[in-house]
Design a protein around this motif. Structure first.
Motif, PDB file in Angstrom:
ATOM      1  N   GLU A  71      59.316  14.800 116.831  1.00  0.00           N
ATOM      2  CA  GLU A  71      59.683  16.199 116.590  1.00  0.00           C
ATOM      3  C   GLU A  71      61.094  16.302 115.994  1.00  0.00           C
ATOM      4  O   GLU A  71      61.396  17.239 115.260  1.00  0.00           O
ATOM      5  N   TYR A  72      61.944  15.324 116.290  1.00  0.00           N
ATOM      6  CA  TYR A  72      63.303  15.307 115.732  1.00  0.00           C
ATOM      7  C   TYR A  72      63.282  14.951 114.249  1.00  0.00           C
ATOM      8  O   TYR A  72      63.970  15.571 113.437  1.00  0.00           O
ATOM      9  N   ALA A  91      62.058  20.119 116.073  1.00  0.00           N
ATOM     10  CA  ALA A  91      63.460  19.866 116.427  1.00  0.00           C
ATOM     11  C   ALA A  91      64.235  19.217 115.286  1.00  0.00           C
ATOM     12  O   ALA A  91      65.286  18.627 115.505  1.00  0.00           O
ATOM     13  N   VAL A 106      68.061  19.286 115.034  1.00  0.00           N
ATOM     14  CA  VAL A 106      68.585  19.761 116.319  1.00  0.00           C
ATOM     15  C   VAL A 106      68.997  18.525 117.120  1.00  0.00           C
ATOM     16  O   VAL A 106      68.151  17.736 117.526  1.00  0.00           O
ATOM     17  N   PHE A 159      68.203  18.368 122.429  1.00  0.00           N
ATOM     18  CA  PHE A 159      67.020  19.115 122.853  1.00  0.00           C
ATOM     19  C   PHE A 159      66.224  18.322 123.880  1.00  0.00           C
ATOM     20  O   PHE A 159      66.434  17.115 124.079  1.00  0.00           O
ATOM     21  N   TYR A 183      62.261  17.462 125.008  1.00  0.00           N
ATOM     22  CA  TYR A 183      60.842  17.508 124.669  1.00  0.00           C
ATOM     23  C   TYR A 183      60.035  17.415 125.966  1.00  0.00           C
ATOM     24  O   TYR A 183      60.318  16.573 126.827  1.00  0.00           O
ATOM     25  N   LEU A 239      67.459  23.416 122.484  1.00  0.00           N
ATOM     26  CA  LEU A 239      66.051  23.734 122.273  1.00  0.00           C
ATOM     27  C   LEU A 239      65.203  22.989 123.306  1.00  0.00           C
ATOM     28  O   LEU A 239      65.560  21.889 123.732  1.00  0.00           O
ATOM     29  N   VAL A 281      61.204  21.766 123.353  1.00  0.00           N
ATOM     30  CA  VAL A 281      59.989  21.667 122.539  1.00  0.00           C
ATOM     31  C   VAL A 281      58.830  21.319 123.461  1.00  0.00           C
ATOM     32  O   VAL A 281      58.898  20.342 124.222  1.00  0.00           O
TER      33      VAL A 281
END
Length: 373
Positions: free
Chosen positions: A174-175, A180, A183, A186, A188, A314, A316
């Protein structure tokens, strides 16, 4: 982008950028795609990732499935296969199926002329010694001390193989490629049969002293609660996972509540699935709606605590339960407003994973990318 663009973006001088670009071109990871003119100054030679530089294979061993994908170097998914498993299958059977599915992906990519295999990554639901590629303990699989990297290396020689916790991989996916992107701090959260987490701090996975950070599903929420597969009682995943969702549905139906779910599963509640529960909820089924609300409330309690401790930019949310996001999200927002410190002043947004159930395997691709680049 041009070499000049890269120098501006990275802050490196043009000579360094030119040297690095030449190395990438030599290894066929990047190629020149044309000249851009019309701006002030000399026309610029534009660069792009070379999708044909080779292919990457990524796999996930779940509690009741194996998922294997292959991507080109862009990375675009060019192959995907999911094999369902029966619960508690013998470890040798599962590993042999994994090898067979990976080999199938290799053969497909070779037939398509995708170049060389650049790396293989496998995500697993448990504690992993990342440096040795050894699965130490997976409570929901009931596996202990499995030298998974060594086993795979015997079949796929001269290939770099990475084994990691599935939520860590998903966080990385996701990064690099998901919700994300850009970001640097964060959390997950992966809610499937169990509950896992990956923590990214300053753009890097936070692994802790022994590499086992992120086992958030085993935070104790109720010391007198339900026995968890890890051996403790009242872990967060006993309250906020697919397994918990099914239990809530069964308890309500066994207590006499009427529900479409009893009909769609032909009375056999062992045949429940998240998809069936979501469909019933969309039709207004009270049991399905109440069960999803219960899961969402328990998720919110844990997420609020983690926000208060970690203060991420964030959160996620991915995994199997992400299919029920439309029912979970409103409850999360409402509960977090009450439970999180400074929620309105410094709101931490909770968002859906871009790759949802594919977050882990995309994270495997990101892991290989990270090794190469």
């Amino acid at each position: 982008m041009s070499r000049t663009d890269l120098a501006v973006t990275t802050g490196l001088n043009k000579t360094t950028v030119s040297s690095l670009v030449n190395e990438l071109i030599l290894n066929e990871f990047v190629y020149e795609v044309g000249i851009k003119s019309g701006e002030i100054g000399r026309p610029r030679v534009m660069l792009s990732i070379n999708p044909k530089a080779g292919y990457i294979i990524s796999a996930e061993i779940g509690v009741d499935f194996i998922l294997v994908i292959a991507t080109d170097f862009e990375p675009k998914v060019i192959y995907q296969f999911r094999q369902e498993l029966t619960l508690n299958e013998d470890i040798d059977v599962v590993i042999n199926k994994l090898i067979e599915l990976i080999q199938g992906a290799v053969e497909f990519c070779e037939m398509q002329g995708e170049g060389k295999l650049l790396g293989l990554a496998v995500g697993v639901p448990g504690l992993v010694d990342f440096t040795k590629g050894r699965l130490l303990f997976a409570p929901n699989l009931n596996w202990r001390d499995v030298p998974l990297q060594e086993i795979l290396q015997n079949h796929f020689r001269n290939i770099h193989i990475t084994i990691d916790n599935e939520a860590n991989m998903a966080a990385l996916g996701e990064y690099y490629f998901g919700s994300a992107y850009k970001v640097d701090d964060f959390l997950y959260l992966s809610s499937g049969v169990g509950l896992g987490g990956g923590i990214v701090r300053q753009g890097r996975l936070f692994r802790g002293v022994k590499g086992m950070a992120g086992e958030i599903g085993h935070i104790i929420m109720d010391p007198d609660g339900i026995l968890c597969g890890c051996g403790n009682r009242g872990c967060w995943e006993t309250q906020a996972s697919q397994k918990a969702l099914f239990r809530y549905v069964k308890e309500m139906i066994n207590a006499g509540a009427e529900s479409l779910l009893k009909d769609v599963s032909d009375g056999d509640l062992m045949q429940l699935s998240v998809e069936k529960i979501v469909e019933a909820a969309k039709l207004g089924d009270r049991v399905a709606l109440d069960a999803l609300t219960q899961v969402a409330h328990h998720l919110a309690i844990g997420i609020a605590s983690l926000i208060n401790v970690l203060n991420p930019q964030l959160v996620v949310f991915g995994g199997i339960l992400s299919a029920a996001w439309e029912f979970i999200k409103p409850v999360l927002d409402q509960d977090l407003q009450v439970r999180s410190l400074l929620w309105e002043r410094q709101k931490t947004e909770v968002v859906l994973a871009k790759h949802q159930e594919n977050a882990c395997v995309m994270g495997g691709v990101a892991t290989v990318y990270q090794e190469i680049i």
